[in-house]
Design an enzyme around this catalytic site. Structure first.
Site, mmCIF file in Angstrom:
data_model
loop_
_atom_site.group_PDB
_atom_site.id
_atom_site.type_symbol
_atom_site.label_atom_id
_atom_site.label_comp_id
_atom_site.label_asym_id
_atom_site.label_seq_id
_atom_site.Cartn_x
_atom_site.Cartn_y
_atom_site.Cartn_z
ATOM 1 N N GLN A 75 38.414 36.215 42.947
ATOM 2 C CA GLN A 75 39.570 36.881 43.971
ATOM 3 C C GLN A 75 39.538 38.374 44.080
ATOM 4 O O GLN A 75 40.289 39.089 44.085
ATOM 5 C CB GLN A 75 41.046 36.535 43.138
ATOM 6 N N SER A 76 38.261 38.678 44.621
ATOM 7 C CA SER A 76 38.137 40.062 44.803
ATOM 8 C C SER A 76 38.503 40.704 46.160
ATOM 9 O O SER A 76 38.408 40.078 47.460
ATOM 10 C CB SER A 76 36.575 40.368 44.825
#
Length: 335
Positions: A75-76
């Protein structure tokens, strides 16, 4: 300190707002809380990485790159903003996502930032947790170069000396805003991970001889390691700017008591902080960075770390789109 000599592409909606959090201040009984809204930088829902990408993507253009490569956790926020910046410049984007949590929940693996990575047209590949992500990017860069492309590699979080200039600039911006409104800022608190944001802020504040006390709330590494990473990167950014003297080690402070079971793993404190901000200030934090950073700030306030009359600014680093990857943490089951 001449930042203007470095090429820069203006992606961000700057300066970002500096706003009081009167309701939260009242609920917690002081201190006077403020928020620096770097969730409002504007690039693909905004976030702190946009400031770094203004300098990094300018270098990519100068090197005539036609594809950028970067990496981050599943979930960058950084990956999402890099993909959007590449679109703006007509470049391709390759993203390597490292599994740092082991979660197989489709909301986490395919929604939130991952959904937007794909929507921006990025090529996304997965890597196992613990992989040497820098080496993985170099392998991909070699492969693309052999195919005739001109790749530009951006480190995770955009955290190198050039990227850190984005937050040297943010320090100047915040000091100017406080001066304009006659606000004496005692403390600046933010979530710290890949070190670039804190390194840039500490360089900017020390170069200005600002009395603002900076504190990073760690989201990944133990305190000694986190502070060492920030100081090392800060020293390299200091040298890049050609500043006189040295960056003080004492200026780098991190509290890493709020990581919980690991990077990206929810904690009760994070859930409370995200919920409290949503219900007192109408603000959305994210579950990985700003949520844990705010959890740390709230706990420190309750423990008397700050006096009631001090002005404390919280830097919102953005990333609320990641909330859609964590519905279970907030009591909403996935189907």
């Amino acid at each position: 300190m001449d930042i203007a000599r470095f090429p820069r592409i203006r992606f961000g909606h700057l300066p970002t707002p500096l706003e009081p959090m009167e309701n939260l201040s009242r609920v917690l009984g002081g201190p006077r809380l403020w928020i620096k809204r770097d969730d409002c930088t504007g690039l693909s829902t905004g976030g702190n990485k946009t400031r770094k990408l203004e300098f990094l993507m300018a270098e990519a253009v100068a090197q005539k790159a036609d594809v950028v490569i970067t990496q981050g956790a599943t979930q960058s926020n950084h990956a999402r903003q890099t993909a959007a910046a590449a679109v703006r410049l007509g470049m391709r984007c390759h993203i390597l996502l490292e599994d740092r949590t082991g979660s197989t929940d489709p909301s986490y693996t395919d929604n939130g930032n991952v959904l937007l990575d794909h929507l921006h047209g990025a090529t996304v590949e997965r890597r196992a947790g613990g992989s040497d992500m820098q080496a993985e990017m170099q392998v991909l860069a070699t492969k693309l170069a052999e195919a005739g492309h001109r790749p530009y590699v951006i480190p995770g979080g955009g955290s190198n000396p050039l990227g850190a200039l984005g937050y040297v600039n943010a320090a100047l911006e915040l000091v100017n805003q406080s001066t304009e409104r006659g606000l004496h800022i005692d403390h600046l608190v933010h979530a710290t991970g890949s070190a670039g944001t804190q390194a840039g802020l500490v360089v900017g504040l020390q170069a200005l001889n600002s009395p603002i006390r900076l504190l990073g709330v760690g989201v990944r590494a133990p305190r000694e390691r986190q502070e060492a990473m920030v100081h090392d990167l800060g020293c390299r950014a200091w040298d890049l700017l050609g500043l006189r003297g040295q960056l003080s080690r004492e200026a780098v402070a991190a509290n890493c008591d709020y990581v919980g079971d690991g990077y990206g793993v929810p904690t009760p404190g994070m859930v409370e902080a995200v919920t409290l901000l949503a219900r007192t200030e109408g603000l959305l934090l994210d579950p990985v960075y700003s949520g844990k950073g705010m959890a740390g700030l709230i706990d420190m306030i309750r423990k008397g770390r700050f006096t009631k009359n001090e002005n404390v600014v919280f830097l919102h680093t953005g990333g609320s789109v990641a909330l859609f990857g964590y519905p279970g943490a907030f009591g909403h089951a996935t189907h």
